[in-house]
Write an enzyme that holds these catalytic residues in place. Sequence first.
Site, PDB file in Angstrom:
ATOM      1  N   THR B   1     -56.755 -42.336  -4.137  1.00 19.29           N
ATOM      2  CA  THR B   1     -56.645 -40.803  -4.620  1.00 19.29           C
ATOM      3  C   THR B   1     -58.035 -40.158  -4.432  1.00 19.29           C
ATOM      4  OG1 THR B   1     -54.678 -41.527  -6.028  1.00 19.29           O
ATOM      5  CG2 THR B   1     -55.693 -39.244  -6.245  1.00 19.29           C
ATOM      6  N   GLY B  31     -46.652 -39.959  -8.291  1.00 14.93           N
ATOM      7  CA  GLY B  31     -47.510 -40.212  -9.170  1.00 14.93           C
ATOM      8  C   GLY B  31     -48.032 -38.943 -10.189  1.00 14.93           C
ATOM      9  N   GLY B  53     -56.052 -42.925 -10.505  1.00 15.33           N
ATOM     10  CA  GLY B  53     -55.713 -44.395 -11.346  1.00 15.33           C
ATOM     11  C   GLY B  53     -54.089 -44.603 -11.283  1.00 15.33           C
TER      12      GLY B  53
END
Lengths: 175, 134
Positions: B1, B31, B53
Amino acid sequence: MGDFSIAIHGGAGTILKKDLTPELEAAYTKGLADAVASGYEVLSKGGNAIDAVTAAVISLEDCILFNAGKGSVFTKTGGHEMDAAIMNGISLEAGAVAGVSSVKNPVLLAKTIMEKSEHVMLSGDGALQFAKQQQLQLEAEDYFFSQFRYDQWQLVKNENSAALDHNIQLEKKFG
Amino acid sequence: TVGAVACDANGNLAAATSTGGMTNKNFNRIGDTPVIGSGTYANNQTCAISCTGHGELFLRAVAAYDVSCLMEYKGMNLQQAMEIVTLDKLVKINGEGGMIGVDGNANTAMIFNSEGMYRAMQHSRGEKQIAIYK
């Protein structure tokens, strides 16, 4: 003219030092340096924060090393589904896209959603339709392919779980 | 990311985040990245944040907005607020990852609880940093 600054990230996780060769570390460092320079250049010329973060993220999306845009990880079905978001601190305006394929720079789609639609978040085929309507650049599936990500996917594709990209060790199966 | 946060010369803030998600994800999983407040947040009164994360945990923590709330309601500075969210609240729910942030005075912070985070920053005062590990 007041102080200005930019910060960027290219992912976090269990990045194993032993897997990061000097050549690979140099490539990642260059990718980070190019991205922060892209955003900083906008700011140093008096540009605004929204354009600076957009420029930096485009640079990272275009770098095959990072998990966004070109070089995105593989889904269970062997495709790519990307997410992006952007937010303006002045007005609290925001734009976001989820599960979109084929769009070269998802952050540009998020920015276009923020600026040119009445919505905050679009997803899937509808988001792709909006991207086409706004004439954003699309790419064929092979543009997003990277051998490294493909090899990672091969290690976990028969599992029922998903994995953070930095936590997959090529010599050790995840899960 | 990947992501970026910036403070321009007028003190205006912005944040952006982009990701391919998790390897082998299924069922159209998303996400935290596209969820405003969880992975991305910007407010001129407090800060701009971009997260990276394990997205599910950042979603549950509403991580980016939580930093802004700690600054707004508890008077914390950027570094303090990001440390509480990343090194305490996220760790307690096994939320591996980190975040970058900037405030209206162009102060930046890059905090993570994992082994590494690909990161870089540059400030008009001349400070510049590129790093991977702690």
